[in-house]
Design an enzyme around this catalytic site. Structure first.
Site, mmCIF file in Angstrom:
data_model
loop_
_atom_site.group_PDB
_atom_site.id
_atom_site.type_symbol
_atom_site.label_atom_id
_atom_site.label_comp_id
_atom_site.label_asym_id
_atom_site.label_seq_id
_atom_site.Cartn_x
_atom_site.Cartn_y
_atom_site.Cartn_z
ATOM 1 N N VAL A 26 0.642 -1.065 -0.115
ATOM 2 C CA VAL A 26 0.334 -0.332 -0.013
ATOM 3 C C VAL A 26 0.891 1.320 0.467
ATOM 4 O O VAL A 26 0.312 2.513 -0.355
ATOM 5 C CB VAL A 26 -0.892 0.090 0.810
ATOM 6 C CG1 VAL A 26 -1.519 -0.713 0.749
ATOM 7 C CG2 VAL A 26 -0.264 -0.215 2.652
ATOM 8 N N GLU A 33 8.885 -0.655 3.643
ATOM 9 C CA GLU A 33 7.041 -1.027 2.431
ATOM 10 C C GLU A 33 6.290 -1.213 3.681
ATOM 11 O O GLU A 33 6.614 -1.340 4.914
ATOM 12 C CB GLU A 33 7.376 -2.237 1.723
ATOM 13 C CG GLU A 33 8.394 -2.321 0.263
ATOM 14 C CD GLU A 33 9.498 -1.989 0.980
ATOM 15 O OE1 GLU A 33 9.900 -3.387 2.011
ATOM 16 O OE2 GLU A 33 10.350 -2.137 0.705
ATOM 17 N N GLY A 34 5.075 -0.554 3.273
ATOM 18 C CA GLY A 34 3.259 -0.938 4.250
ATOM 19 C C GLY A 34 2.915 -2.132 3.197
ATOM 20 O O GLY A 34 3.072 -1.932 1.599
ATOM 21 N N ASP A 147 4.348 16.427 12.867
ATOM 22 C CA ASP A 147 4.326 15.707 11.379
ATOM 23 C C ASP A 147 2.576 15.717 10.998
ATOM 24 O O ASP A 147 2.604 15.041 10.147
ATOM 25 C CB ASP A 147 5.230 14.988 11.229
ATOM 26 C CG ASP A 147 5.425 14.614 9.504
ATOM 27 O OD1 ASP A 147 5.033 15.878 8.933
ATOM 28 O OD2 ASP A 147 5.625 13.648 9.167
#
EC number: 2.7.11.1
Length: 431
Positions: A26, A33-34, A147
């Site tokens: 995703v 990575e996700g 953030d």
């Protein structure tokens, strides 16, 4: 050596031997990575984020650890829920709650192609209120997010909004001065003026970022943008931005103007924002809509209703009064010679005569009153000194209007500048 996390995150063919099934990527980041992951036990979806620690600097490793430490301490419906984490072979796996409707940035980006619409006022308001509730929770637990941006606002099909990505989060202890951090971090478009000026900062910097995000939700574009960091810094410190669409009420637009104030001392906290009549009324409407939403669990509703009830029942702090509707003071009078910074490409300073009289600012070419231009004080949001490092001149102060426009003036001395700022603040009823 076996692949890291082989007993935790696997593919469809390894369902009996792992806890989660990888259902597809995703997102990609600098260090990993996700993935969308399905929990084998019950089929529920979550997000598994895998990061390569061996490629990270010492500072980036601290940020990665923040993604574990701070969400672990957070339990709020508007904050992405931490589930678990594992570390193997210089790899870090973090499993988090899955938000099934993408992120806010994906909703805003299509606007640039013409394939989008403005949010309706109640939609934008409910998005903002949920982010305020999340930030109120974070600040009440002595944390800073640091953030806040549209890509870190995750959406769900239930209508709940989730604040995620605690990579830059910071735990602090209250101090007498209220100043708690100095590390320059976060996403540049959302950074508060005090960070651009390399000053120490506190939770008011998160509030500024929230104000930038609210402008983005309402205007479908960022209030401050430039092709390079120097240009971006100049625009942020000048504090000027394009007016928001007329489809939004003046009360809602005033919320943005009240947050995007350069001096953090004049910027409301999240709690002080809740005391603004428009926001206070919005919280009540949000609770009514929440109770009718059948897609949200009752246990989640109870948490949010309890938090809002506590906010609505709390006393208005002494500092909050200056952020409520101000009363124009028609008795304030001040006159004097100034230099005004002109607009256009050939910006230059020109001598002018400025007056505050009968609730108006009147600017003329000279003391005789030639070529007068007036501005009602009701259209003035505030005034503040401009640092020499920004203005490149001494004794400069900025005047900001409700519509987001700004004007810079140069006084004849430091004391004269302070008198102008104080006179304007008295005139608009905030001093």
């Amino acid at each position: 050596m076996s692949e890291p996390f082989s007993t935790i995150l696997g593919t469809d063919g390894s369902g009996g031997r792992c806890k989660y099934l990888n259902k597809g990527i995703v997102g990609l980041g600098s260090y990993g990575e996700g993935y969308v992951a399905e929990r084998v036990e019950d089929g529920s979806l979550c997000v598994a984020k895998v990061m390569d620690l061996s490629k990270m600097s010492r500072r980036d490793k601290r940020y990665a650890q923040s993604e574990i430490k701070y969400p672990t301490n957070c339990n709020h419906p508007n904050i992405i829920r931490y589930i678990e984490d594992h570390e193997e072979n210089d790899r870090l796996l973090i499993v988090m709650e899955f938000a099934d409707s993408g992120n806010l940035d994906e909703q805003i980006k299509p606007w640039g192609t013409g394939d989008a619409r403005y949010f309706q006022e109640h939609e934008a308001l409910f998005l903002f209120l949920q982010l305020c509730l999340a930030l109120d929770y974070i600040h009440s637990h002595k944390m800073l997010h640091r953030d806040i941006k549209s890509a870190n606002v995750l959406l769900t099909s239930t209508g709940l909004v989730k604040l995620g990505d605690f990579g830059f989060s910071h735990q602090y202890e209250d101090t007498v001065s209220g100043v708690v951090a100095s590390t320059f971090c976060g996403t540049p478009y959302y950074l508060a003026p005090e960070l651009w000026n390399n000053l120490r900062y506190n939770k008011k910097a998160d509030v500024w970022s929230l104000g930038v995000l609210l402008y983005e939700i309402m205007g479908m574009k960022k209030p401050f943008s430039a092709s390079n960091l120097k240009g971006l810094m100049s625009k942020v410190l000048a504090g000027t931005y394009a007016p928001l669409p007329d489809s939004f009420s003046s009360e809602f637009k005033r919320v943005v103007d009240g947050i995007l104030v350069a001096d953090p001392n004049d910027r409301p906290s999240v709690r002080e924002n809740f005391q603004i009549p428009y926001i206070n009324k919005g919280l009540k409407l949000f609770v009514q809509a929440l109770k009718k939403n059948e897609r949200i669990l009752d246990s989640v509703k109870e948490v949010l209703v309890s938090q809002v009830s506590e906010i609505l029942s709390s006393e208005v702090s002494p500092d909050a009064h200056r952020f409520l509707e101000s009363q124009i003071n028609y008795d304030v009078t001040h006159r004097g010679h100034v230099n005004k910074l002109g607009g256009g490409n050939g910006k230059s300073w020109k001598p002018r005569f400025l007056q505050i009289v009968r609730g108006q600012l009147i600017l003329t070419d000279d003391e005789e009153g030639n070529n007068p231009k007036g501005l009602n004080l009701e259209q003035v949001q505030g005034a503040c000194p401009v640092p020499y490092s920004t203005a490149k001149r001494d004794f400069v102060f900025a005047l900001n209007t409700v519509g987001g426009e700004g004007m810079w003036f140069q006084a004849v001395s430091h004391g004269d500048m302070e008198m102008w700022v104080h006179a304007i603040q008295r005139g608009i009823g905030v001093a």
